[in-house]
Scaffold this active site. Sequence first.
Site, PDB file in Angstrom:
ATOM      1  N   CYS A   1      -3.974   0.568  -2.629  1.00  0.00           N
ATOM      2  CA  CYS A   1      -3.831  -0.657  -1.827  1.00  0.00           C
ATOM      3  C   CYS A   1      -2.758  -1.575  -2.419  1.00  0.00           C
ATOM      4  CB  CYS A   1      -5.150  -1.429  -1.802  1.00  0.00           C
ATOM      5  SG  CYS A   1      -6.467  -0.645  -0.872  1.00  0.00           S
TER       6      CYS A   1
ATOM      7  N   CYS B   1     -10.486  -2.991  -4.544  1.00  0.00           N
ATOM      8  CA  CYS B   1      -9.552  -4.029  -5.012  1.00  0.00           C
ATOM      9  C   CYS B   1     -10.309  -5.243  -5.549  1.00  0.00           C
ATOM     10  CB  CYS B   1      -8.595  -4.437  -3.897  1.00  0.00           C
ATOM     11  SG  CYS B   1      -7.380  -3.148  -3.552  1.00  0.00           S
TER      12      CYS B   1
ATOM     13  N   ASN C   1       0.841  -1.191   0.000  1.00  0.00           N
ATOM     14  CA  ASN C   1       0.000   0.000   0.000  1.00  0.00           C
ATOM     15  C   ASN C   1       0.880   1.247   0.000  1.00  0.00           C
ATOM     16  OD1 ASN C   1       0.620  -0.858   2.681  1.00  0.00           O
ATOM     17  ND2 ASN C   1      -1.065   0.312   3.540  1.00  0.00           N
TER      18      ASN C   1
ATOM     19  N   GLU D   1      -2.898  -4.759  -3.158  1.00  0.00           N
ATOM     20  CA  GLU D   1      -3.392  -5.632  -4.224  1.00  0.00           C
ATOM     21  C   GLU D   1      -3.353  -4.911  -5.570  1.00  0.00           C
ATOM     22  OE1 GLU D   1      -4.736  -4.887  -1.338  1.00  0.00           O
ATOM     23  OE2 GLU D   1      -6.246  -6.334  -0.694  1.00  0.00           O
TER      24      GLU D   1
ATOM     25  N   GLU E   1       0.323   5.264   0.596  1.00  0.00           N
ATOM     26  CA  GLU E   1      -0.656   6.253   1.074  1.00  0.00           C
ATOM     27  C   GLU E   1      -0.292   7.660   0.619  1.00  0.00           C
ATOM     28  OE1 GLU E   1      -1.086   5.554   5.300  1.00  0.00           O
ATOM     29  OE2 GLU E   1      -2.246   3.719   4.909  1.00  0.00           O
TER      30      GLU E   1
ATOM     31  N   CYS F   1     -10.381  -4.741   0.189  1.00  0.00           N
ATOM     32  CA  CYS F   1     -11.429  -3.713   0.113  1.00  0.00           C
ATOM     33  C   CYS F   1     -12.248  -3.892  -1.167  1.00  0.00           C
ATOM     34  CB  CYS F   1     -10.819  -2.321   0.184  1.00  0.00           C
ATOM     35  SG  CYS F   1     -10.152  -1.720  -1.384  1.00  0.00           S
TER      36      CYS F   1
HETATM   37  N1  THU Z   1      -5.272  -1.575   2.411  1.00  0.00           N
HETATM   38  C1  THU Z   1      -4.693  -2.394   1.481  1.00  0.00           C
HETATM   39  O1  THU Z   1      -3.580  -2.107   0.997  1.00  0.00           O
HETATM   40  N2  THU Z   1      -5.353  -3.507   1.104  1.00  0.00           N
HETATM   41  C2  THU Z   1      -6.529  -3.929   1.651  1.00  0.00           C
HETATM   42  O2  THU Z   1      -7.050  -4.959   1.238  1.00  0.00           O
HETATM   43  C3  THU Z   1      -7.162  -3.154   2.713  1.00  0.00           C
HETATM   44  C4  THU Z   1      -6.574  -1.820   2.978  1.00  0.00           C
HETATM   45  C5  THU Z   1      -4.537  -0.377   2.857  1.00  0.00           C
HETATM   46  C6  THU Z   1      -5.077   0.933   2.419  1.00  0.00           C
HETATM   47  C7  THU Z   1      -4.528   1.855   3.480  1.00  0.00           C
HETATM   48  O3  THU Z   1      -3.209   2.227   3.126  1.00  0.00           O
HETATM   49  C8  THU Z   1      -4.450   0.993   4.724  1.00  0.00           C
HETATM   50  O4  THU Z   1      -4.527  -0.347   4.272  1.00  0.00           O
HETATM   51  C9  THU Z   1      -5.534   1.240   5.742  1.00  0.00           C
HETATM   52  O5  THU Z   1      -6.770   1.208   5.165  1.00  0.00           O
END
Ligand code: THU
Length: 129
Positions: free
Chosen positions: A53, A91, A42, A55, A44, A88
Amino acid sequence: MDKEKLMNKAIEAMDSAYAPYSNFRVGAALLSDDDVIHMGCNVENAAYGPTNCAERTAMFRAIADGYKPKSFKAIAVAGDTEDPISPCGVCRQVLVELCSEQMPVILVNLKGEHFETTVSELLPGAFKL
Ligand code: THU
């Protein structure tokens, strides 16, 4: 497919996460049909919305490297969650677009627990054009 290896690669990918806002690291390891593993984490952003994310990072990275949609054999996703991490909704939609319906999705946490599902199980009735 070496499931253990893919899960370990997803855990390894967590180290690359850029997550200064949530402090929640996620890693993904996408296996293509030539047995190459594409890692994602991920990434941000201060504006929150642009956050990508793990994925999607792995899938977009593979596509940008020339791999074709539906040319993938499996994806593992890792996070430090109570139960195996759950992708999520965004994704899930991208998985439907770029991976085949029956492709295994292996969800992992750091306690060594994992849960195997498929793309279509994660998003039944997905929007498609
Ligand atoms: N996140 C992911 O990378 N993948 C997921 O399946 C769920 C959420 C990340 C997004 C964000 O950077 C952090 O987790 C918190 O939501």
